[in-house]
Design a protein around this motif. Structure first.
Motif, PDB file in Angstrom:
ATOM      1  N   TYR A  22       0.835  -1.207   0.000  1.00 23.63           N
ATOM      2  CA  TYR A  22       0.000   0.000   0.000  1.00 23.63           C
ATOM      3  C   TYR A  22       0.872   1.260   0.000  1.00 23.63           C
ATOM      4  CZ  TYR A  22      -4.102  -2.862   1.105  1.00 23.63           C
ATOM      5  OH  TYR A  22      -5.116  -3.788   1.068  1.00 23.63           O
ATOM      6  N   VAL A  23       1.902   1.273   0.820  1.00 24.73           N
ATOM      7  CA  VAL A  23       2.777   2.438   0.918  1.00 24.73           C
ATOM      8  C   VAL A  23       3.500   2.674  -0.409  1.00 24.73           C
ATOM      9  CG1 VAL A  23       4.843   3.357   2.034  1.00 24.73           C
ATOM     10  CG2 VAL A  23       3.070   2.247   3.414  1.00 24.73           C
ATOM     11  N   THR A  24       3.953   1.586  -1.028  1.00 23.18           N
ATOM     12  CA  THR A  24       4.660   1.703  -2.303  1.00 23.18           C
ATOM     13  C   THR A  24       3.779   2.333  -3.372  1.00 23.18           C
ATOM     14  OG1 THR A  24       6.034  -0.223  -1.793  1.00 23.18           O
ATOM     15  CG2 THR A  24       5.847   0.422  -4.116  1.00 23.18           C
ATOM     16  N   TYR A  25       2.544   1.882  -3.470  1.00 15.81           N
ATOM     17  CA  TYR A  25       1.654   2.423  -4.497  1.00 15.81           C
ATOM     18  C   TYR A  25       1.202   3.844  -4.162  1.00 15.81           C
ATOM     19  CZ  TYR A  25       1.422  -1.548  -7.602  1.00 15.81           C
ATOM     20  OH  TYR A  25       1.751  -2.513  -8.529  1.00 15.81           O
ATOM     21  N   LEU A  26       1.090   4.166  -2.878  1.00 15.84           N
ATOM     22  CA  LEU A  26       0.786   5.552  -2.504  1.00 15.84           C
ATOM     23  C   LEU A  26       1.920   6.469  -2.942  1.00 15.84           C
ATOM     24  CD1 LEU A  26      -0.893   7.690  -1.047  1.00 15.84           C
ATOM     25  CD2 LEU A  26       0.256   7.030   1.089  1.00 15.84           C
ATOM     26  N   CYS A  27       3.155   6.031  -2.718  1.00 16.11           N
ATOM     27  CA  CYS A  27       4.307   6.817  -3.159  1.00 16.11           C
ATOM     28  C   CYS A  27       4.330   6.944  -4.683  1.00 16.11           C
ATOM     29  CB  CYS A  27       5.601   6.167  -2.673  1.00 16.11           C
ATOM     30  SG  CYS A  27       5.836   6.242  -0.872  1.00 16.11           S
ATOM     31  N   LEU A  28       3.927   5.882  -5.380  1.00 18.49           N
ATOM     32  CA  LEU A  28       3.882   5.922  -6.834  1.00 18.49           C
ATOM     33  C   LEU A  28       2.877   6.961  -7.325  1.00 18.49           C
ATOM     34  CD1 LEU A  28       4.631   4.781  -9.609  1.00 18.49           C
ATOM     35  CD2 LEU A  28       2.887   3.019  -9.279  1.00 18.49           C
ATOM     36  N   VAL A  29       1.704   7.012  -6.698  1.00 18.40           N
ATOM     37  CA  VAL A  29       0.688   7.995  -7.082  1.00 18.40           C
ATOM     38  C   VAL A  29       1.210   9.405  -6.855  1.00 18.40           C
ATOM     39  CG1 VAL A  29      -1.586   8.927  -6.486  1.00 18.40           C
ATOM     40  CG2 VAL A  29      -1.260   6.452  -6.718  1.00 18.40           C
ATOM     41  N   LEU A  30       1.852   9.638  -5.702  1.00 18.01           N
ATOM     42  CA  LEU A  30       2.403  10.964  -5.405  1.00 18.01           C
ATOM     43  C   LEU A  30       3.495  11.343  -6.395  1.00 18.01           C
ATOM     44  CD1 LEU A  30       2.587  10.741  -1.495  1.00 18.01           C
ATOM     45  CD2 LEU A  30       0.894  11.976  -2.892  1.00 18.01           C
ATOM     46  N   LEU A  31       4.298  10.363  -6.767  1.00 16.54           N
ATOM     47  CA  LEU A  31       5.378  10.612  -7.727  1.00 16.54           C
ATOM     48  C   LEU A  31       4.807  11.012  -9.089  1.00 16.54           C
ATOM     49  CD1 LEU A  31       8.543   8.430  -8.116  1.00 16.54           C
ATOM     50  CD2 LEU A  31       7.274   9.134 -10.130  1.00 16.54           C
ATOM     51  N   LEU A  32       3.777  10.277  -9.530  1.00 18.17           N
ATOM     52  CA  LEU A  32       3.181  10.574 -10.832  1.00 18.17           C
ATOM     53  C   LEU A  32       2.517  11.951 -10.849  1.00 18.17           C
ATOM     54  CD1 LEU A  32       1.622   7.081 -11.689  1.00 18.17           C
ATOM     55  CD2 LEU A  32       3.606   8.168 -12.773  1.00 18.17           C
ATOM     56  N   ARG A  33       1.951  12.359  -9.735  1.00 21.03           N
ATOM     57  CA  ARG A  33       1.304  13.671  -9.657  1.00 21.03           C
ATOM     58  C   ARG A  33       2.315  14.804  -9.808  1.00 21.03           C
ATOM     59  NH1 ARG A  33      -2.689  14.359  -4.689  1.00 21.03           N
ATOM     60  NH2 ARG A  33      -2.781  16.414  -5.693  1.00 21.03           N
ATOM     61  N   ASN A  34       3.546  14.541  -9.405  1.00 21.65           N
ATOM     62  CA  ASN A  34       4.561  15.600  -9.440  1.00 21.65           C
ATOM     63  C   ASN A  34       5.541  15.438 -10.599  1.00 21.65           C
ATOM     64  OD1 ASN A  34       4.325  17.269  -6.733  1.00 21.65           O
ATOM     65  ND2 ASN A  34       3.981  15.123  -6.179  1.00 21.65           N
ATOM     66  N   LEU A  35       5.260  14.488 -11.470  1.00 22.95           N
ATOM     67  CA  LEU A  35       6.204  14.176 -12.541  1.00 22.95           C
ATOM     68  C   LEU A  35       6.386  15.347 -13.503  1.00 22.95           C
ATOM     69  CD1 LEU A  35       7.988  11.889 -13.560  1.00 22.95           C
ATOM     70  CD2 LEU A  35       6.068  11.089 -14.958  1.00 22.95           C
ATOM     71  N   SER A  36       5.310  16.043 -13.818  1.00 22.98           N
ATOM     72  CA  SER A  36       5.414  17.156 -14.773  1.00 22.98           C
ATOM     73  C   SER A  36       6.229  18.317 -14.213  1.00 22.98           C
ATOM     74  CB  SER A  36       4.014  17.646 -15.164  1.00 22.98           C
ATOM     75  OG  SER A  36       3.316  18.099 -14.007  1.00 22.98           O
ATOM     76  N   GLN A  37       6.205  18.490 -12.900  1.00 26.57           N
ATOM     77  CA  GLN A  37       6.946  19.588 -12.268  1.00 26.57           C
ATOM     78  C   GLN A  37       8.392  19.209 -11.970  1.00 26.57           C
ATOM     79  OE1 GLN A  37       4.563  20.302  -8.800  1.00 26.57           O
ATOM     80  NE2 GLN A  37       2.896  21.292  -9.940  1.00 26.57           N
ATOM     81  N   ARG A  38       8.626  17.926 -11.804  1.00 28.10           N
ATOM     82  CA  ARG A  38       9.984  17.454 -11.497  1.00 28.10           C
ATOM     83  C   ARG A  38      10.325  16.289 -12.433  1.00 28.10           C
ATOM     84  NH1 ARG A  38       7.435  18.703  -6.740  1.00 28.10           N
ATOM     85  NH2 ARG A  38       8.520  20.144  -5.328  1.00 28.10           N
ATOM     86  N   TRP A  91      12.941  14.867 -13.247  1.00 28.99           N
ATOM     87  CA  TRP A  91      13.928  13.898 -12.770  1.00 28.99           C
ATOM     88  C   TRP A  91      13.282  12.726 -12.039  1.00 28.99           C
ATOM     89  CZ3 TRP A  91      13.962  13.111  -7.526  1.00 28.99           C
ATOM     90  CH2 TRP A  91      13.375  14.099  -6.732  1.00 28.99           C
ATOM     91  N   LEU A  92      12.013  12.915 -11.601  1.00 33.13           N
ATOM     92  CA  LEU A  92      11.313  11.811 -10.950  1.00 33.13           C
ATOM     93  C   LEU A  92      11.057  10.659 -11.916  1.00 33.13           C
ATOM     94  CD1 LEU A  92       8.694  13.723  -8.768  1.00 33.13           C
ATOM     95  CD2 LEU A  92      10.747  12.517  -7.975  1.00 33.13           C
ATOM     96  N   GLY A  93      11.063  10.967 -13.231  1.00 24.91           N
ATOM     97  CA  GLY A  93      10.879   9.916 -14.231  1.00 24.91           C
ATOM     98  C   GLY A  93      11.988   8.889 -14.170  1.00 24.91           C
ATOM     99  N   ALA A  94      13.218   9.381 -13.929  1.00 32.05           N
ATOM    100  CA  ALA A  94      14.343   8.458 -13.804  1.00 32.05           C
ATOM    101  C   ALA A  94      14.182   7.565 -12.583  1.00 32.05           C
ATOM    102  CB  ALA A  94      15.651   9.244 -13.724  1.00 32.05           C
ATOM    103  N   LEU A  95      13.698   8.155 -11.487  1.00 35.45           N
ATOM    104  CA  LEU A  95      13.468   7.392 -10.269  1.00 35.45           C
ATOM    105  C   LEU A  95      12.390   6.338 -10.493  1.00 35.45           C
ATOM    106  CD1 LEU A  95      14.175   7.124  -7.253  1.00 35.45           C
ATOM    107  CD2 LEU A  95      12.358   8.780  -6.775  1.00 35.45           C
ATOM    108  N   LEU A  96      11.347   6.719 -11.216  1.00 35.79           N
ATOM    109  CA  LEU A  96      10.274   5.781 -11.537  1.00 35.79           C
ATOM    110  C   LEU A  96      10.801   4.632 -12.394  1.00 35.79           C
ATOM    111  CD1 LEU A  96       7.256   5.043 -11.515  1.00 35.79           C
ATOM    112  CD2 LEU A  96       6.964   6.526 -13.499  1.00 35.79           C
TER     113      LEU A  96
END
Length: 320
Positions: free
Chosen positions: A232-248, A250-255
């Motif tokens: 659950y925590v992993t997928y919550l972090c994934l959702v948060l990451l995707l929401r901020n992908l356009s602004q950051r 570099w998160l794409g590389a982390l993903l």
């Protein structure tokens, strides 16, 4: 005296029961008896088993049970052997499966023995599911490998001591049985070349249903709570990451790194499994592991809380 009983419980398996029975009768080490429990089939399953008996096969057909645990318990109750080997319908046994899985029992090296299982896919999707969700024998630590009900052997004394398979569980009953045997002080081991062959699920819908019920069983039995929380925590972090992908960006590389780590073993298995395939077919199949992972994970995240609520309701009734 009957020494070795080979048992299984079946329900509505007319499409594949013959494959299992044929593989039982072809074993390099023959059991002293084969006990098949029919758990209320409404198709021709029982009739097919009876046809083998009528032709002289050393099989006994018994009836009883309301789920896989109670059906397996009924088969074992009717078995005469001091050693029990258990498998399930929908499988085919390697010719030396029985010989190998009972060897530690007969040598008095263990009281419960886990066998292994290998995918026998019949389609590209099944090949991808097998490679994504099931480890190879060389990837498994035998000391930590838990026995599944479709590939296990044990002393009947183990079953008697722990009170049989837990009939209050429709799924994950084999893991609870393993844990009870360990808690009772019985010795366990794994024989990874004692193999049964199975067909992976043939559609994403069937895959979702499979892992939904596995996770629901985990919730009912209170198994692996930390593992589910991590998901659950992993997928919550994934959702948060995707929401901020356009602004950051570099998160794409982390993903990408996270996805690569999550699918590394599946891709390594699938790369070897698809060797010799045409380029287009191979690329199409290699695109499937991320989707398979997501479908399985979503099914688990839906199923686990439902199982947890079922367990909570049962506990409330007992308190009352």
């Amino acid at each position: 005296m009957t020494q070795l009983s080979l048992i299984c419980t079946v329900k509505n398996e007319a499409a594949n029961i013959a494959d299992l029975l044929d593989s039982m009768l072809a074993q390099s080490r023959q059991p002293d008896e084969i006990v098949v429990n029919d758990c209320g089939s409404t198709d021709a399953t029982a009739a097919i088993v009876q046809s083998y008996i009528d032709r002289g096969a050393p099989i006994r057909l018994v009836h009883g049970g309301f789920n896989i645990s109670s059906g397996r318990n009924n088969a074992i109750l009717h078995a005469h052997g001091q050693f029990i080997a258990s498998t399930d319908a929908g499988l085919a046994l390697d010719r030396k499966w029985l010989e190998r899985i009972v060897a530690p029992l007969e040598a008095d090296q263990a009281d419960l023995v886990a066998g292994f299982y290998q995918a026998a896919p019949r389609s590209d999707l099944e090949t991808a599911i097998g490679a994504t969700n099931y480890p190879l024998a060389e990837e498994v630590d035998p000391s930590r490998f838990l026995a599944a009900g479709q590939s296990v052997a044990f002393r009947k004394l183990v079953w008697e001591t722990v009170g049989g398979y837990p009939e209050w569980l429709d799924h994950c009953e084999d893991l609870v049985f393993d844990q009870a045997a360990t808690a009772a002080g019985f010795r366990s081991t794994a024989v990874l070349d004692a193999v049964v062959h199975f067909q992976p699920r043939s559609s994403f819908r069937a895959l979702f249903r499979q892992y939904f019920f596995y996770a629901r069983g985990d919730g009912v039995a209170n198994l692996w709570p930390l593992r589910h929380v991590i998901r659950y925590v992993t997928y919550l972090c994934l959702v948060l990451l995707l929401r901020n992908l356009s602004q950051r960006p570099w998160l794409g590389a982390l993903l990408g790194l996270g996805l690569a780590g999550y699918t590394r073993k599946p891709y390594r298995r699938l790369w070897h499994a698809t060797k010799g395939w045409s380029f287009a077919r191979r690329i199409k199949t290699l695109s499937l592991p991320p989707m398979i992972r997501v479908v399985g994970d979503v099914a688990k995240m839906v199923g686990y809380p439902i199982g947890w609520l079922v367990r909570l309701r049962k506990s409330t009734r007992l308190i009352r």
